[in-house]
Design an enzyme around this catalytic site. Structure first.
Site, PDB file in Angstrom:
ATOM      1  CG  ASP A 144       8.800 -23.087 -16.718  1.00  0.00           C
ATOM      2  OD1 ASP A 144       8.795 -24.034 -15.929  1.00  0.00           O
ATOM      3  OD2 ASP A 144       8.308 -23.477 -17.773  1.00  0.00           O
ATOM      4  CG  ASP A 194       6.112 -17.219 -16.597  1.00  0.00           C
ATOM      5  OD1 ASP A 194       5.705 -18.330 -17.378  1.00  0.00           O
ATOM      6  OD2 ASP A 194       7.267 -17.217 -16.658  1.00  0.00           O
ATOM      7  CB  ILE A 221      10.119 -19.260 -26.734  1.00  0.00           C
ATOM      8  CG1 ILE A 221      10.644 -17.852 -26.779  1.00  0.00           C
ATOM      9  CG2 ILE A 221       9.776 -19.749 -28.125  1.00  0.00           C
ATOM     10  CD1 ILE A 221       9.890 -16.686 -27.556  1.00  0.00           C
TER      11      ILE A 221
HETATM   12  C1  BG6 Z   1       8.146 -21.794 -20.783  1.00  0.00           C
HETATM   13  C2  BG6 Z   1       9.432 -21.514 -20.746  1.00  0.00           C
HETATM   14  O1  BG6 Z   1       7.377 -21.378 -19.529  1.00  0.00           O
HETATM   15  O2  BG6 Z   1       7.688 -22.888 -21.233  1.00  0.00           O
HETATM   16  C3  BG6 Z   1       9.940 -22.157 -22.057  1.00  0.00           C
HETATM   17  O3  BG6 Z   1       9.897 -20.601 -20.196  1.00  0.00           O
HETATM   18  C4  BG6 Z   1       9.452 -23.537 -22.478  1.00  0.00           C
HETATM   19  O4  BG6 Z   1      11.438 -22.094 -21.840  1.00  0.00           O
HETATM   20  C5  BG6 Z   1       7.848 -23.553 -22.694  1.00  0.00           C
HETATM   21  O5  BG6 Z   1       9.905 -23.795 -23.875  1.00  0.00           O
HETATM   22  C6  BG6 Z   1       7.234 -24.703 -22.992  1.00  0.00           C
HETATM   23  O6  BG6 Z   1       7.404 -25.587 -21.956  1.00  0.00           O
HETATM   24  P1  BG6 Z   1       7.176 -27.141 -21.876  1.00  0.00           P
HETATM   25  O7  BG6 Z   1       7.391 -27.459 -20.614  1.00  0.00           O
HETATM   26  O8  BG6 Z   1       5.616 -27.342 -22.595  1.00  0.00           O
HETATM   27  O9  BG6 Z   1       8.112 -27.673 -22.806  1.00  0.00           O
HETATM   28 MG    MG Z   2       9.102 -17.795 -17.724  1.00  0.00          MG
END
Ligand code: BG6
Ligand code: MG
Length: 218
Positions: free
Chosen positions: A19, A17, A55
């Site tokens: 983030d 993963d 999410i």
């Molecule tokens: C996930 C994060 O990796 O990516 C979430 O933990 C986030 O918090 C999701 O909403 C979607 O990310 P992005 O960058 O497409 O808005």
């Molecule tokens: Mg994560």
């Protein structure tokens, strides 16, 4: 537990993963959602932000809206606004924002010839990898831009395993979110959870921090 994870060198692929595992962007997500929430007079705090881990962008906004409904064009506009605030923060990202223990692990896996991929909900995955300067470590990059069903659906991990040319059973997924661990585990991946037991305790192996990852492979 470690025996189960690494028995007979069965693990041929590591799926990370992004983030919360490779880099800590939760604060930036928080600040961007907070700015949007303040503009829209919506209640939002760090406790609600914790529920957004792993999410999708749309599901996050639905949680923040708490049942409040808006026309689709307004929803799209709010998501775009949040993302533009978030991307401003992402411009500050550099290799200094890579979480502890990640670089030694990536280097060891690379040295051992083990395949690696990213499996992230984020549609900003490529942008983040570019800023961190580590894109070349990965043989596959699966992100929210390529799958319809977001985590806890396992689609992004299955897509990543496919990019590595490996069956699910030969891959381990490293996740910091409950939704991610549940999705990966349910699909038959081995799982490493980063974080507290009340969040990722269902993983095959749970570690408090990414720092501990480097001790698994040396
Ligand atoms: C996930 C994060 O990796 O990516 C979430 O933990 C986030 O918090 C999701 O909403 C979607 O990310 P992005 O960058 O497409 O808005
Ligand atoms: Mg994560």
């Amino acid at each position: 537990m470690i025996d189960y994870l690494f028995a007979n060198n069965e693990i041929k692929g590591w799926i990370f993963d992004l983030d919360g595992v490779i880099t800590d962007t939760a604060r930036y997500h928080y600040l961007a959602w907070k700015k949007l929430a303040d503009e829209e007079n919506l209640i939002f705090d760090e406790k609600i932000n914790e529920k957004l881990r792993g999410i999708s962008r749309r599901a996050s906004l639905e949680i923040i809206l708490r049942g409040k409904t808006f026309p689709e064009d307004k929803i799209e506009q709010m998501m775009a606004r949040k993302n533009s605030y978030y991307c401003e923060f992402l411009n500050e990202l550099s290799e200094e924002n890579i979480l502890p223990g990640i670089m030694p692990l990536l280097n060891n896996l690379k040295f051992l010839g083990i395949k690696m991929a990213i499996g992230s909900a984020s549609r900003n995955t490529e942008f983040i990898l570019e800023h961190l300067g580590i894109g070349h470590y990965f043989d596959g990059v699966a992100s929210g831009s390529f799958v319809v069903r977001a985590k806890p659906a396992p689609d992004v991990f299955i897509h990543a395993a496919g990019q590595l040319g490996l069956p699910v059973a030969d891959c381990v997924v490293v996740e910091d979110a409950e939704a991610g661990v549940n999705g990966a585990k349910g699909a038959g991946f081995r799982t490493i959870g980063i974080g507290p037991a009340d969040r990722v305790g269902q993983a095959d192996l749970r570690l408090d921090s990414t720092e501990n990852l480097k001790d698994l492979i040396s």
